[in-house]
Design a protein around this motif. Structure first.
Motif, mmCIF file in Angstrom:
data_model
loop_
_atom_site.group_PDB
_atom_site.id
_atom_site.type_symbol
_atom_site.label_atom_id
_atom_site.label_comp_id
_atom_site.label_asym_id
_atom_site.label_seq_id
_atom_site.Cartn_x
_atom_site.Cartn_y
_atom_site.Cartn_z
ATOM 1 N N ILE A 37 0.850 -1.185 0.000
ATOM 2 C CA ILE A 37 0.000 0.000 0.000
ATOM 3 C C ILE A 37 0.891 1.241 0.000
ATOM 4 C CG2 ILE A 37 -1.798 1.256 1.263
ATOM 5 C CD1 ILE A 37 -2.538 -1.513 2.523
ATOM 6 N N PRO A 38 0.727 2.128 -0.969
ATOM 7 C CA PRO A 38 1.565 3.329 -1.040
ATOM 8 C C PRO A 38 1.440 4.173 0.237
ATOM 9 C CG PRO A 38 0.260 3.078 -3.042
ATOM 10 C CD PRO A 38 -0.246 2.066 -2.058
ATOM 11 N N LEU A 39 2.565 4.688 0.699
ATOM 12 C CA LEU A 39 2.589 5.423 1.965
ATOM 13 C C LEU A 39 1.749 6.699 1.951
ATOM 14 C CD1 LEU A 39 6.248 4.964 3.245
ATOM 15 C CD2 LEU A 39 4.157 3.911 4.090
ATOM 16 N N ASP A 40 1.430 7.224 0.772
ATOM 17 C CA ASP A 40 0.611 8.439 0.772
ATOM 18 C C ASP A 40 -0.849 8.142 1.123
ATOM 19 O OD1 ASP A 40 0.312 7.127 -1.705
ATOM 20 O OD2 ASP A 40 -0.308 8.973 -2.704
ATOM 21 N N ILE A 41 -1.272 6.869 1.017
ATOM 22 C CA ILE A 41 -2.640 6.523 1.421
ATOM 23 C C ILE A 41 -2.687 5.483 2.546
ATOM 24 C CG2 ILE A 41 -3.620 7.078 -0.840
ATOM 25 C CD1 ILE A 41 -3.897 3.969 -1.193
ATOM 26 N N ALA A 42 -1.573 4.848 2.839
ATOM 27 C CA ALA A 42 -1.538 3.756 3.823
ATOM 28 C C ALA A 42 -2.148 4.121 5.179
ATOM 29 C CB ALA A 42 -0.109 3.259 4.005
ATOM 30 N N PRO A 43 -1.835 5.288 5.747
ATOM 31 C CA PRO A 43 -2.427 5.602 7.058
ATOM 32 C C PRO A 43 -3.952 5.646 7.036
ATOM 33 C CG PRO A 43 -0.600 7.071 6.601
ATOM 34 C CD PRO A 43 -0.876 6.305 5.334
ATOM 35 N N PHE A 44 -4.523 5.999 5.907
ATOM 36 C CA PHE A 44 -5.983 6.071 5.810
ATOM 37 C C PHE A 44 -6.621 4.686 5.798
ATOM 38 C CE2 PHE A 44 -4.290 9.828 3.541
ATOM 39 C CZ PHE A 44 -4.728 10.798 4.425
ATOM 40 N N VAL A 45 -5.861 3.687 5.396
ATOM 41 C CA VAL A 45 -6.383 2.320 5.326
ATOM 42 C C VAL A 45 -6.604 1.754 6.727
ATOM 43 C CG1 VAL A 45 -5.837 -0.043 4.585
ATOM 44 C CG2 VAL A 45 -5.357 1.895 3.068
ATOM 45 N N THR A 46 -5.703 2.060 7.650
ATOM 46 C CA THR A 46 -5.768 1.448 8.984
ATOM 47 C C THR A 46 -6.175 2.410 10.091
ATOM 48 O OG1 THR A 46 -3.391 1.839 9.211
ATOM 49 C CG2 THR A 46 -4.080 -0.360 8.461
ATOM 50 N N ALA A 47 -6.238 3.700 9.809
ATOM 51 C CA ALA A 47 -6.438 4.703 10.863
ATOM 52 C C ALA A 47 -7.679 4.474 11.718
ATOM 53 C CB ALA A 47 -6.484 6.105 10.254
ATOM 54 N N ASP A 48 -8.794 4.181 11.118
ATOM 55 C CA ASP A 48 -10.046 4.077 11.866
ATOM 56 C C ASP A 48 -10.440 2.638 12.189
ATOM 57 O OD1 ASP A 48 -10.427 6.852 11.906
ATOM 58 O OD2 ASP A 48 -11.232 6.808 9.873
ATOM 59 N N LEU A 49 -9.524 1.700 11.943
ATOM 60 C CA LEU A 49 -9.833 0.299 12.226
ATOM 61 C C LEU A 49 -9.472 -0.047 13.669
ATOM 62 C CD1 LEU A 49 -8.421 -1.546 9.068
ATOM 63 C CD2 LEU A 49 -10.802 -0.957 9.568
#
Length: 192
Positions: A37-49
């Motif tokens: 997962i590209p680092l520019d979007i990676a935090p959004f993938v796991t942030a609210d999980l």
């Protein structure tokens, strides 16, 4: 317990929480690396999980993309250990003392919605138990970091974790978690 909020006790729990936070972050990095997962979007993938969902995501990626990985068994152990630590840590941090005619305990209630049933689950609470959970959390963080190196270009070399020691610590924690559960009636409300 409210009667055991000494500086020493709070420091024990605080130390455990520092290692827990680090392990949570390393799990996210591992998910991103395994999923490419590209680092520019990676935090959004796991942030609210929540962590249980992060574990499911990590397992799905592992089985979907890395089924034949030479370190798959180790990653499975790290994820199982993370989950056991999650349960123990939640019990330690989110519990309180409870007294009844049978005595006093440290834990919390879970209920079955709409069924009028409540179960008291005793939490791990001794200094030794908190230290054991912290030690396993530390091993999990080291193991996840080791696995992360496998999937990351340019990550610093890590020493292989002691799998047998981790497996033994995991079984000990699971045993403690199983034996900690007790069924007691819910507290009775006082008449109005």
């Amino acid at each position: 317990m409210l009667d055991d909020l000494s500086d020493e006790r709070l420091a024990e729990i605080g130390g455990m929480m520092v290692w827990w936070n680090l392990s949570e972050n390393i799990l996210c990095y591992l998910i991103w690396a395994m999923g490419n997962i590209p680092l520019d979007i990676a935090p959004f993938v796991t942030a609210d999980l929540p962590n249980a969902s992060r574990l499911t995501l990590a397992r799905n990626i592992l089985y979907r993309r890395h089924r034949d990985s030479p370190i798959r068994a180790e990653i499975e152990l790290f994820l199982e250990s993370f989950d056991a630590c999650r349960q123990a840590r939640n019990g330690i941090v989110h519990s309180t003392s409870y007294s009844s005619e049978e005595g006093a305990a440290y834990g919390g209630f879970t209920t079955k919605g709409g069924k009028g049933e409540a179960t008291f689950r005793q939490a791990l609470s001794s200094k030794e138990e908190v230290a054991e959970v912290r030690n396993l959390i530390t091993m999990v963080g080291d193991g996840l970091a080791w696995a992360l190196h496998h999937f990351s270009d340019g990550a610093p070399e890590r020493t292989s974790p002691d799998i047998d020691r981790m497996r033994s610590a995991l079984e000990e924690l699971r045993s403690r978690l199983r034996s900690g559960g007790t069924q007691t009636p819910p507290p009775q409300s006082s008449p109005a």
